[in-house]
Motif scaffolding. Sequence first.
Motif, PDB file in Angstrom:
ATOM      1  N   UNK A   1       0.864  -1.177   0.000  1.00 31.36           N
ATOM      2  CA  UNK A   1       0.000   0.000   0.000  1.00 31.36           C
ATOM      3  C   UNK A   1       0.901   1.227   0.000  1.00 31.36           C
ATOM      4  N   UNK A   2       0.418   2.332  -0.547  1.00 31.49           N
ATOM      5  CA  UNK A   2       1.197   3.565  -0.547  1.00 31.49           C
ATOM      6  C   UNK A   2       0.242   4.747  -0.465  1.00 31.49           C
ATOM      7  N   UNK A   3       0.676   5.773   0.283  1.00 32.74           N
ATOM      8  CA  UNK A   3      -0.157   6.954   0.468  1.00 32.74           C
ATOM      9  C   UNK A   3       0.717   8.203   0.343  1.00 32.74           C
ATOM     10  N   UNK A   4       0.163   9.213  -0.385  1.00 32.56           N
ATOM     11  CA  UNK A   4       0.781  10.538  -0.359  1.00 32.56           C
ATOM     12  C   UNK A   4      -0.041  11.377   0.600  1.00 32.56           C
ATOM     13  N   UNK A   5       0.656  11.970   1.580  1.00 36.17           N
ATOM     14  CA  UNK A   5      -0.014  12.635   2.700  1.00 36.17           C
ATOM     15  C   UNK A   5       0.434  14.080   2.805  1.00 36.17           C
ATOM     16  N   UNK A   6      -0.446  14.900   3.406  1.00 37.25           N
ATOM     17  CA  UNK A   6       0.049  16.219   3.787  1.00 37.25           C
ATOM     18  C   UNK A   6       0.684  16.100   5.167  1.00 37.25           C
ATOM     19  N   UNK A   7       1.227  17.200   5.669  1.00 34.91           N
ATOM     20  CA  UNK A   7       1.958  17.149   6.940  1.00 34.91           C
ATOM     21  C   UNK A   7       1.052  16.754   8.109  1.00 34.91           C
ATOM     22  N   UNK A   8      -0.242  16.979   7.983  1.00 27.46           N
ATOM     23  CA  UNK A   8      -1.181  16.624   9.051  1.00 27.46           C
ATOM     24  C   UNK A   8      -1.604  15.160   8.970  1.00 27.46           C
ATOM     25  N   UNK A   9      -1.136  14.437   7.943  1.00 26.88           N
ATOM     26  CA  UNK A   9      -1.468  13.032   7.811  1.00 26.88           C
ATOM     27  C   UNK A   9      -2.701  12.757   6.997  1.00 26.88           C
TER      28      UNK A   9
ATOM     29  N   UNK B   1       3.695   0.980   2.673  1.00 25.96           N
ATOM     30  CA  UNK B   1       3.416  -0.087   3.631  1.00 25.96           C
ATOM     31  C   UNK B   1       3.663  -1.475   3.094  1.00 25.96           C
ATOM     32  N   UNK B   2       4.190  -2.339   3.971  1.00 26.68           N
ATOM     33  CA  UNK B   2       4.398  -3.750   3.623  1.00 26.68           C
ATOM     34  C   UNK B   2       3.474  -4.607   4.481  1.00 26.68           C
ATOM     35  N   UNK B   3       2.689  -5.469   3.845  1.00 25.20           N
ATOM     36  CA  UNK B   3       1.762  -6.340   4.567  1.00 25.20           C
ATOM     37  C   UNK B   3       2.559  -7.330   5.419  1.00 25.20           C
ATOM     38  N   UNK B   4       2.350  -7.282   6.764  1.00 25.74           N
ATOM     39  CA  UNK B   4       3.093  -8.146   7.693  1.00 25.74           C
ATOM     40  C   UNK B   4       2.242  -9.305   8.194  1.00 25.74           C
ATOM     41  N   UNK B   5       1.082  -9.544   7.577  1.00 26.39           N
ATOM     42  CA  UNK B   5       0.151 -10.566   8.081  1.00 26.39           C
ATOM     43  C   UNK B   5       0.796 -11.939   8.168  1.00 26.39           C
ATOM     44  N   UNK B   6       1.456 -12.352   7.091  1.00 22.48           N
ATOM     45  CA  UNK B   6       2.059 -13.689   7.070  1.00 22.48           C
ATOM     46  C   UNK B   6       3.156 -13.807   8.121  1.00 22.48           C
TER      47      UNK B   6
END
Length: 577
Positions: free
Chosen positions: A31-39, A120-125
């Motif tokens: 997953x990937x997100x572009x965020x402003x400084x407030x999140x 983000x990297x999926x850590x479920x496994x």
Amino acid sequence: MRASSSAVTNDPRHAAPAASPDGYMEAVGDVAFRLDRAGMIRHASQRAERAFGTHALAGSVLTSHAVDVDQPALRNALIDAGTASDPVLVEVRLRCAGRDTWYELRIGGLPGGDELLAVGRDMSAQRATEQRLRHMATHDALTELPNRLLLSDRIRMVIANARRSGQGFCVATIGLDGFKKVNDGLGHPVGDAVLRLAAVRLRKTLRDSDTLARVGGDEFVAVLPGTFTPDQIKLVSGRLLAALQSPFEIDGHTVYLGASVGVSIYPDHAEDEIRLIALADAAMGRAKETGKGRTVVYSMRESGPPQHDISLEAAMFHAVREGEFLLYYQPIVSSRTRRIEGFETLMRWKHPTLGMVPPVRFIPIAETNGLINLLGAWALKAALVQLRQFEEVAKRDLYISVNISPRQFRNDRFLNVLDDALGFSGAPGEKLVLEITEGTLMIDPIHAEAILTKMAERHARIAIDDFGTGYSSLAYLKRFPISVLKIDRAFIKDLPASTKDGAICNAVLDLAKHLGLSVVAEGVETEEQLTYVESRGCDYVQGYLTGKPMPAHVAMAALKENLYTALLPDELRAGLI
């Protein structure tokens, strides 16, 4: 070129927004997100939208998608990422399509300074694998119950709570009765099925606040917070026993077992998890020894101290090297003249911090690990050397009595040890009495007769210690070369009031008289007891009335001053002084 591209995708600070920042996001992470400084999410990758099951991520705050307990950590990571030179790593659970999924988020600033990139990297496994490994490390593979490791942790938690609340609790060890016949007769698969079913039944009898663990074989341990009174223990243990009394139906086989339960109580019996389990196990062993299918609460009087104290065992080997063991001597006195005729040698251990360790604690350990052979050989030699000093002070003949443990007696080198002690001290065998219990002789009567005969050939006298409490056999009194009987203190303590004890003492004394044996009455503590046994022909007495066990220098002072003649009637004392 491929390595360069990989470097760019792995570090969000190197993403090139001028070309197409949102395009790069499709190539990085799960997953990937572009965020402003407030999140707040300005753009989410298609993978993120699929993972979250929505196309409406943009405009929401990333922290709002984390589970409540993880939101503070994510919020702090976003703040740190705004000023840090390197990406910030944080592991959080994000709510994805109705389930919580662990992600490792790498958050860093994008060129321009007003946006962040969270990959983000999926850590479920990985998390599932870690959870499975933790479960395997703390649970029994067969029954899925907590194992010994988790059990110890649970008991420590209950101890901490008990200390705060002041309320006790108990630990119960449950052992299946007759389980070996299942494995031997029906095979291990059936045995395993029985254990699984037993675990289910026991678990159903307990509360959610209780802990049930399997600690190996056919043994289970239950930790019962708030259960410590006799009525509470009786109620719970009754349920545990009842749960295992019903037949087990396994693969067409009907198996009847049952169980024995041992209980230890915090803080009455112990205050740490290791001893609580050990004492409960000792009580369970007592329950099996005394009929099975019952509950026994640990009792020092009935069970005695645990024989397998590892720390005490280690201290014993250190004590041998440091010379902490010593010998005490208890006078054996003529019942008629009250004069000391000999001494029984008793081993003592003076520990630098524990003080005098009772023999009941260290002798069983030494008997188990074989150290008794070394200690016994030393005691035999040292006692015979000490005898010469006693005789020099008393200026008359005396004898020394030494206890021989079962393991010593069965040792192939025992006769060599005896010869070495006699040779080293120069003492004749006639001045040595070797005390052996009835139980030791009865383990292997043929071997016992052969060894006793060779001991008698060295002119050492043989005494049966604690006579009447073991496996008495009058035939063996005739068969073995016995010289002395020692009447156990259990038959002396209630004299002269007890007619039954009196009858037993009279029978032993009459038997000894006809067999030509000397008799020593042990545990004589009152003048009335001494008068009673002396009037019935007992030759010698031993007990607190005529002398407690004492160091060698005190024993020599007693010999020099002839202390015990003070106990004589005036007319008899006048004839000796």
